[in-house]
Write a protein that holds these residues in place. Structure first.
Motif, PDB file in Angstrom:
ATOM      1  N   ALA A  46     -10.097  18.554  -4.116  1.00  0.00           N
ATOM      2  CA  ALA A  46     -11.351  17.913  -4.515  1.00  0.00           C
ATOM      3  C   ALA A  46     -11.171  17.037  -5.748  1.00  0.00           C
ATOM      4  O   ALA A  46     -11.789  15.984  -5.861  1.00  0.00           O
ATOM      5  N   ASP A  47     -10.326  17.462  -6.701  1.00  0.00           N
ATOM      6  CA  ASP A  47     -10.142  16.669  -7.920  1.00  0.00           C
ATOM      7  C   ASP A  47      -9.460  15.342  -7.633  1.00  0.00           C
ATOM      8  O   ASP A  47      -9.867  14.295  -8.131  1.00  0.00           O
ATOM      9  N   SER A  48      -8.405  15.368  -6.839  1.00  0.00           N
ATOM     10  CA  SER A  48      -7.698  14.118  -6.561  1.00  0.00           C
ATOM     11  C   SER A  48      -8.519  13.220  -5.659  1.00  0.00           C
ATOM     12  O   SER A  48      -8.408  12.013  -5.714  1.00  0.00           O
ATOM     13  N   HIS A  49      -9.384  13.808  -4.830  1.00  0.00           N
ATOM     14  CA  HIS A  49     -10.233  12.998  -3.949  1.00  0.00           C
ATOM     15  C   HIS A  49     -11.153  12.105  -4.780  1.00  0.00           C
ATOM     16  O   HIS A  49     -11.406  10.961  -4.432  1.00  0.00           O
ATOM     17  N   ALA A  50     -11.626  12.618  -5.898  1.00  0.00           N
ATOM     18  CA  ALA A  50     -12.535  11.846  -6.739  1.00  0.00           C
ATOM     19  C   ALA A  50     -11.850  10.615  -7.318  1.00  0.00           C
ATOM     20  O   ALA A  50     -12.493   9.606  -7.560  1.00  0.00           O
ATOM     21  N   THR A  51     -10.536  10.681  -7.552  1.00  0.00           N
ATOM     22  CA  THR A  51      -9.844   9.520  -8.117  1.00  0.00           C
ATOM     23  C   THR A  51      -9.237   8.634  -7.046  1.00  0.00           C
ATOM     24  O   THR A  51      -9.154   7.431  -7.218  1.00  0.00           O
ATOM     25  N   ILE A  52      -8.830   9.194  -5.919  1.00  0.00           N
ATOM     26  CA  ILE A  52      -8.188   8.397  -4.870  1.00  0.00           C
ATOM     27  C   ILE A  52      -9.217   7.636  -4.043  1.00  0.00           C
ATOM     28  O   ILE A  52      -9.016   6.470  -3.722  1.00  0.00           O
ATOM     29  N   ALA A  53     -10.348   8.263  -3.727  1.00  0.00           N
ATOM     30  CA  ALA A  53     -11.339   7.619  -2.858  1.00  0.00           C
ATOM     31  C   ALA A  53     -11.811   6.278  -3.411  1.00  0.00           C
ATOM     32  O   ALA A  53     -11.849   5.303  -2.666  1.00  0.00           O
ATOM     33  N   PRO A  54     -12.177   6.152  -4.694  1.00  0.00           N
ATOM     34  CA  PRO A  54     -12.582   4.830  -5.195  1.00  0.00           C
ATOM     35  C   PRO A  54     -11.454   3.805  -5.106  1.00  0.00           C
ATOM     36  O   PRO A  54     -11.689   2.638  -4.824  1.00  0.00           O
ATOM     37  N   ALA A  55     -10.221   4.241  -5.332  1.00  0.00           N
ATOM     38  CA  ALA A  55      -9.094   3.306  -5.253  1.00  0.00           C
ATOM     39  C   ALA A  55      -8.913   2.811  -3.825  1.00  0.00           C
ATOM     40  O   ALA A  55      -8.672   1.622  -3.600  1.00  0.00           O
ATOM     41  N   VAL A  56      -9.043   3.700  -2.856  1.00  0.00           N
ATOM     42  CA  VAL A  56      -8.913   3.303  -1.451  1.00  0.00           C
ATOM     43  C   VAL A  56     -10.050   2.362  -1.072  1.00  0.00           C
ATOM     44  O   VAL A  56      -9.838   1.354  -0.398  1.00  0.00           O
ATOM     45  N   TYR A  57     -11.262   2.669  -1.530  1.00  0.00           N
ATOM     46  CA  TYR A  57     -12.406   1.800  -1.264  1.00  0.00           C
ATOM     47  C   TYR A  57     -12.168   0.420  -1.871  1.00  0.00           C
ATOM     48  O   TYR A  57     -12.426  -0.601  -1.243  1.00  0.00           O
ATOM     49  N   HIS A  58     -11.667   0.385  -3.098  1.00  0.00           N
ATOM     50  CA  HIS A  58     -11.402  -0.891  -3.777  1.00  0.00           C
ATOM     51  C   HIS A  58     -10.359  -1.713  -3.014  1.00  0.00           C
ATOM     52  O   HIS A  58     -10.529  -2.916  -2.824  1.00  0.00           O
ATOM     53  N   LEU A  59      -9.297  -1.059  -2.550  1.00  0.00           N
ATOM     54  CA  LEU A  59      -8.270  -1.768  -1.780  1.00  0.00           C
ATOM     55  C   LEU A  59      -8.840  -2.311  -0.475  1.00  0.00           C
ATOM     56  O   LEU A  59      -8.517  -3.425  -0.065  1.00  0.00           O
ATOM     57  N   ALA A  60      -9.692  -1.529   0.177  1.00  0.00           N
ATOM     58  CA  ALA A  60     -10.307  -1.992   1.422  1.00  0.00           C
ATOM     59  C   ALA A  60     -11.197  -3.198   1.170  1.00  0.00           C
ATOM     60  O   ALA A  60     -11.205  -4.148   1.953  1.00  0.00           O
ATOM     61  N   ARG A  61     -11.947  -3.174   0.050  1.00  0.00           N
ATOM     62  CA  ARG A  61     -12.807  -4.304  -0.287  1.00  0.00           C
ATOM     63  C   ARG A  61     -11.986  -5.549  -0.576  1.00  0.00           C
ATOM     64  O   ARG A  61     -12.303  -6.645  -0.121  1.00  0.00           O
ATOM     65  N   LEU A  62     -10.877  -5.389  -1.311  1.00  0.00           N
ATOM     66  CA  LEU A  62     -10.004  -6.530  -1.589  1.00  0.00           C
ATOM     67  C   LEU A  62      -9.421  -7.102  -0.304  1.00  0.00           C
ATOM     68  O   LEU A  62      -9.304  -8.315  -0.150  1.00  0.00           O
ATOM     69  N   ARG A  63      -9.050  -6.227   0.616  1.00  0.00           N
ATOM     70  CA  ARG A  63      -8.493  -6.675   1.892  1.00  0.00           C
ATOM     71  C   ARG A  63      -9.528  -7.471   2.683  1.00  0.00           C
ATOM     72  O   ARG A  63      -9.229  -8.509   3.255  1.00  0.00           O
ATOM     73  N   ARG A  64     -10.794  -6.972   2.702  1.00  0.00           N
ATOM     74  CA  ARG A  64     -11.856  -7.689   3.407  1.00  0.00           C
ATOM     75  C   ARG A  64     -12.074  -9.066   2.792  1.00  0.00           C
ATOM     76  O   ARG A  64     -12.229 -10.054   3.505  1.00  0.00           O
ATOM     77  N   GLU A  65     -12.085  -9.126   1.460  1.00  0.00           N
ATOM     78  CA  GLU A  65     -12.283 -10.409   0.784  1.00  0.00           C
ATOM     79  C   GLU A  65     -11.148 -11.376   1.102  1.00  0.00           C
ATOM     80  O   GLU A  65     -11.382 -12.562   1.338  1.00  0.00           O
ATOM     81  N   ALA A  66      -9.921 -10.875   1.128  1.00  0.00           N
ATOM     82  CA  ALA A  66      -8.775 -11.728   1.451  1.00  0.00           C
ATOM     83  C   ALA A  66      -8.861 -12.209   2.898  1.00  0.00           C
ATOM     84  O   ALA A  66      -8.559 -13.380   3.189  1.00  0.00           O
ATOM     85  N   ASP A  67      -9.291 -11.341   3.798  1.00  0.00           N
ATOM     86  CA  ASP A  67      -9.446 -11.743   5.197  1.00  0.00           C
ATOM     87  C   ASP A  67     -10.519 -12.812   5.352  1.00  0.00           C
ATOM     88  O   ASP A  67     -10.341 -13.776   6.101  1.00  0.00           O
ATOM     89  N   LEU A  68     -11.622 -12.647   4.631  1.00  0.00           N
ATOM     90  CA  LEU A  68     -12.687 -13.645   4.697  1.00  0.00           C
ATOM     91  C   LEU A  68     -12.232 -14.980   4.115  1.00  0.00           C
ATOM     92  O   LEU A  68     -12.532 -16.041   4.660  1.00  0.00           O
ATOM     93  N   ARG A  69     -11.488 -14.932   3.009  1.00  0.00           N
ATOM     94  CA  ARG A  69     -10.974 -16.157   2.406  1.00  0.00           C
ATOM     95  C   ARG A  69     -10.013 -16.863   3.366  1.00  0.00           C
ATOM     96  O   ARG A  69     -10.074 -18.080   3.534  1.00  0.00           O
ATOM     97  N   ALA A  70      -9.149 -16.098   4.015  1.00  0.00           N
ATOM     98  CA  ALA A  70      -8.202 -16.690   4.976  1.00  0.00           C
ATOM     99  C   ALA A  70      -8.952 -17.316   6.154  1.00  0.00           C
ATOM    100  O   ALA A  70      -8.595 -18.403   6.618  1.00  0.00           O
TER     101      ALA A  70
END
Length: 116
Positions: A46-70
């Motif tokens: 549970a402790d690591s989930h709190a720190t990893i989940a936002p990072a994974v969400y952030h990476l997914a958002r960056l990927r979506r933005e890069a896909d839209l830009r492309a």
């Protein structure tokens, strides 16, 4: 519910098949790899989930933005090709001015996307 498995002479119960598969999964070592594999396998506390989940969400958002830009870059390049083909045809002066202006706007849009 019974299932006929190739190579067996008698049908097997589906519940027996599923329990055997679960037993195989339990014998496997935890998956190796990055955070995404660990999250998918459910091997985080549970402790690591709190720190990893936002990072994974952030990476997914960056990927979506890069896909839209492309995708936007591709659309602008396609428009530029179309306008260049149109310029090679017989146009009135008014039509030519319009196409030249649109061509400049498409090129400007590509420059703006490239600077992001």
């Amino acid at each position: 519910m019974l299932r006929m498995i190739p190579g067996h002479t008698t049908p097997l119960r589906l519940s027996d098949i599923l329990s055997a598969l679960r037993g195989l999964d339990e014998d496997d070592p935890p998956p190796r790899g990055g955070a995404a594999k660990r999250i998918m396998a459910g091997n985080i506390d549970a402790d690591s989930h709190a720190t990893i989940a936002p990072a994974v969400y952030h990476l997914a958002r960056l990927r979506r933005e890069a896909d839209l830009r492309a995708a936007s870059m591709r659309a602008h390049r396609n428009n530029i090709r179309r306008y260049q083909r149109i310029l090679k045809t017989d146009l009135t002066e008014l039509e030519r001015q319009f196409v030249v202006r649109r061509l400049a706007q498409e090129r400007s849009a590509i420059r703006n996307l490239a600077q992001m």
